[in-house]
Design a protein around this motif. Structure first.
Motif, PDB file in Angstrom:
ATOM      1  N   PHE A  68      83.889  16.814 -24.181  1.00  0.00           N
ATOM      2  CA  PHE A  68      82.742  17.576 -24.654  1.00  0.00           C
ATOM      3  C   PHE A  68      81.642  16.612 -25.091  1.00  0.00           C
ATOM      4  CE2 PHE A  68      85.782  21.071 -24.926  1.00  0.00           C
ATOM      5  CZ  PHE A  68      84.995  22.134 -24.488  1.00  0.00           C
ATOM      6  N   HIS A  69      80.424  17.108 -25.112  1.00  0.00           N
ATOM      7  CA  HIS A  69      79.276  16.275 -25.461  1.00  0.00           C
ATOM      8  C   HIS A  69      79.367  15.733 -26.884  1.00  0.00           C
ATOM      9  CE1 HIS A  69      76.856  18.917 -22.436  1.00  0.00           C
ATOM     10  NE2 HIS A  69      77.591  18.010 -21.823  1.00  0.00           N
ATOM     11  N   PHE A 117      88.737  18.383 -23.646  1.00  0.00           N
ATOM     12  CA  PHE A 117      88.852  19.798 -23.278  1.00  0.00           C
ATOM     13  C   PHE A 117      90.313  20.166 -23.051  1.00  0.00           C
ATOM     14  CE2 PHE A 117      89.473  22.149 -19.223  1.00  0.00           C
ATOM     15  CZ  PHE A 117      89.175  23.430 -19.660  1.00  0.00           C
ATOM     16  N   ASP A 174      90.062  25.692 -25.834  1.00  0.00           N
ATOM     17  CA  ASP A 174      88.652  25.974 -25.568  1.00  0.00           C
ATOM     18  C   ASP A 174      88.492  27.197 -24.667  1.00  0.00           C
ATOM     19  OD1 ASP A 174      87.807  23.543 -26.966  1.00  0.00           O
ATOM     20  OD2 ASP A 174      88.720  22.508 -25.255  1.00  0.00           O
ATOM     21  N   GLN A 225      83.079  26.996 -23.929  1.00  0.00           N
ATOM     22  CA  GLN A 225      82.608  26.441 -25.194  1.00  0.00           C
ATOM     23  C   GLN A 225      83.702  25.595 -25.849  1.00  0.00           C
ATOM     24  OE1 GLN A 225      79.602  26.891 -26.565  1.00  0.00           O
ATOM     25  NE2 GLN A 225      78.720  28.732 -25.642  1.00  0.00           N
ATOM     26  N   SER A 226      83.307  24.771 -26.792  1.00  0.00           N
ATOM     27  CA  SER A 226      84.256  23.926 -27.530  1.00  0.00           C
ATOM     28  C   SER A 226      84.801  24.684 -28.739  1.00  0.00           C
ATOM     29  CB  SER A 226      83.564  22.645 -28.000  1.00  0.00           C
ATOM     30  OG  SER A 226      84.337  21.998 -28.991  1.00  0.00           O
ATOM     31  N   TYR A 243      84.169  22.556 -31.904  1.00  0.00           N
ATOM     32  CA  TYR A 243      82.802  22.692 -32.418  1.00  0.00           C
ATOM     33  C   TYR A 243      82.642  24.027 -33.141  1.00  0.00           C
ATOM     34  CZ  TYR A 243      77.656  22.959 -32.330  1.00  0.00           C
ATOM     35  OH  TYR A 243      76.321  23.094 -32.671  1.00  0.00           O
ATOM     36  N   GLY A 253      78.546  21.396 -24.612  1.00  0.00           N
ATOM     37  CA  GLY A 253      79.322  21.766 -23.438  1.00  0.00           C
ATOM     38  C   GLY A 253      80.011  20.560 -22.835  1.00  0.00           C
ATOM     39  N   THR A 254      80.401  20.683 -21.570  1.00  0.00           N
ATOM     40  CA  THR A 254      81.017  19.584 -20.829  1.00  0.00           C
ATOM     41  C   THR A 254      80.182  19.203 -19.614  1.00  0.00           C
ATOM     42  OG1 THR A 254      82.307  21.142 -19.496  1.00  0.00           O
ATOM     43  CG2 THR A 254      83.364  20.283 -21.492  1.00  0.00           C
TER      44      THR A 254
END
Length: 541
Positions: free
Chosen positions: A98-99, A110, A114, A183-184, A187, A206-207
């Motif tokens: 993930f970012h 991930f 998720d 989505q994460s 997060y 996101g990824t």
């Protein structure tokens, strides 16, 4: 609306050194047509929102091949389908990150958690995150996925199983659509603990191939290339900027000045000059979309007490005969669109080409209005957007021509021009008599045109702006979704199209052609028939 050149803004922000983005090989400026409502793809249904979020920041379990509608692996490397078609087991990709942003630093890659968070948030209104940030997921519910997915289970960290109530022949295609972006969960947990659940829509994680940096409404969105992307060969640029420019003529001016390198929806009147410009190229393809006018057919409209004339089929038939559609298409699309007669375009399999348009006949229209008891001077509101889009390059001109046509049969049209997101919000709220809308196919399946736009579920508060609910039509599209044999599905969809044609909840207007204008030195961009824009693999040479 914002029409100012974006380059000075970018320079002042310190994103540039001595040369503008337009001259730097590792950067790309995209002149987009509007501001996104937010960055949580599950909440939205429009290309403007999806381009800024799902196509840029996120991935899905399955995804569409670049420039086509075939489904290929995404965050799932493969999937198994049970013999009865009710269980889908997804095998997740390993090593996807993930970012990392100033507001979130992931501690794990991930995994199945998720996927469970993403779909359970849409399925369960009592989920803690959903309670902390109450929102709706119109695409998910309009397609009946909220009732058809009975459970999503974690088999292990790299395996997830979906169980359906009934067979959905387009399920894999549906999961490749923007609203199903992953989505994460980590997060989300952080936001929940901080009491900032709503930030999932404003500070996305996101990824995908780009990482969110900043957003100024009606001005610009800035992204950086994702250096940790699981498909590193797809990230060709360091910085991606959406220069939000609602006026199509200003977008073209910026393109010619090299202030942006790619833009959408050029006006038909500009196509010839764009095609002749030695510094530009203009890829095009037959549209997988349509523009239409939806009638609000509710017996009594919101905030009123009198009967709604548009609930009467005779009135809808009269309006359809009174509008000179071909003249509007000639003026608005100028050769870049063809007359529409159906709820889906001819490029969609199962399209019924035996359905024909009603003949333009103002005198017969007057007679039908008289039979229906509609007096001269009756006023109808028509909602339309400011600025052009993929399904209508000049909405105001089309609305004005329709206004003039209906004046000839004694009706008045009150044109309400508004920003795209505001227009859709008010149409979903049922405040309109008529609304100039459009739809672009998202997954290559006919269900994607008929269910989101015309189903009874979507009539509640979704994309069915006509508020039209027909049991026979609904039964047919439900049967088609549960049928795996393409020929049988096609026959059911053709029957549904015949009911739509008989009941006329819309005036289908045009099947537009799709054009993207860009600088000659842009490489690696793939025009999608699904009208979304993904800049992975795109670069400026």
């Amino acid at each position: 609306m914002f029409k100012q050149a974006v380059i000075p803004l970018l320079v002042s922000a310190g994103l540039l050194a001595s040369a503008p983005f337009a001259q730097a090989a590792t950067n790309l400026v995209f002149c987009s047509e509007g501001s996104p409502a937010g960055f949580d793809p599950g909440q939205y249904t429009t290309g403007t929102d999806f381009d800024a979020s799902a196509e840029t920041l996120f991935n899905r379990l399955s995804q569409f091949e670049r420039g086509g509608t075939a489904v290929v692996p995404g965050l799932a490397t493969s999937w198994d389908i049970s013999d009865d078609g009710l269980t889908y087991t997804f095998h997740l990709r390993d090593g996807v990150k993930f970012h990392t942003t100033p507001y979130f630093k992931p501690t794990r890659n991930f995994n199945a958690d998720d996927v469970l968070f993403t779909f359970n948030r849409m399925l369960d209104k009592d989920m803690p995150f959903r309670k902390a940030y109450p929102t709706e997921f119109p695409y998910f519910t309009d397609m009946g996925m909220d009732t058809n997915i009975t459970k999503v289970e974690k088999v292990d960290d790299k395996t997830v199983k979906f169980t359906l109530k009934t067979v959905d022949a387009a399920f894999i295609q549906n999961l490749a659509m923007s609203f199903a972006s992953i989505q994460s969960a980590e997060y989300a947990d952080q936001l929940l603990k901080e009491g900032k659940a709503g930030d999932i829509n404003q500070k996305p994680v996101g990824t995908g191939p780009f990482v969110f940096k900043s957003y100024q409404k009606d001005s610009n969105i800035r992204y950086t290339g994702n250096k940790d992307y699981w498909k590193p060969e797809d990230v060709k640029i360091d910085n991606l900027i959406f220069a939000i420019t609602t006026d199509p003529s200003v977008r073209i001016q910026k393109l010619k000045k090299n202030e942006c390198q790619v833009t959408l929806f050029p006006r038909p009147a500009d196509l010839k000059a764009l095609g002749e410009d030695k510094d530009l190229k203009l890829p095009q393809q037959a549209g997988f979309n349509l523009g239409y006018i939806a009638y609000n057919v509710m017996p009594v409209l919101k905030g009123r007490t009198d009967a709604n004339p548009l609930a009467d089929l005779k009135v809808r038939q009269a309006l359809d005969m009174a509008v000179n559609k071909q003249q509007i298409i000639d003026s608005v699309y100028q050769g870049a669109g063809q007359l529409a007669v159906n709820a889906m375009p001819p490029t969609q399999w199962s399209y019924d080409d035996t359905i024909k348009d009603a003949k333009y006949d103002p005198e017969k229209a007057k007679a039908l209005l008289k039979e229906a008891g509609v007096p001269d001077g009756t006023v109808f509101t028509l909602f339309t957007r400011n600025g052009g889009g993929p399904t209508n390059p000049n909405p105001l001109l089309g609305a004005q021509m329709m206004q003039a046509d209906l004046a000839k049969i004694g009706l008045k049209v009150d044109i309400r021009v508004m920003e795209w997101g505001e227009m859709l919000k008010r149409a979903k709220n049922g405040e309109h008599d008529m609304v100039s809308a459009g739809w672009a196919g998202d997954n290559g399946d006919p269900d994607n045109f008929l269910t989101p736009n015309l189903s009874c579920e979507a009539a509640k508060n979704g994309e069915n702006y006509a508020r039209w609910c027909n049991k026979e039509f609904q039964d047919l599209i439900d049967q088609a979704r549960a049928e795996s044999e393409p020929a049988k599905r096609s026959a059911l969809y053709e029957q549904a199209q015949a009911i739509f044609d008989k009941e006329q909840p819309w005036i289908p207007m045009a099947y537009p052609k799709m054009f993207t204008a860009m600088r000659k030195n842009v490489e690696g961009y793939h025009q999608s028939p699904l009208t979304t824009n993904n800049f992975a693999t795109t670069q400026v040479k």
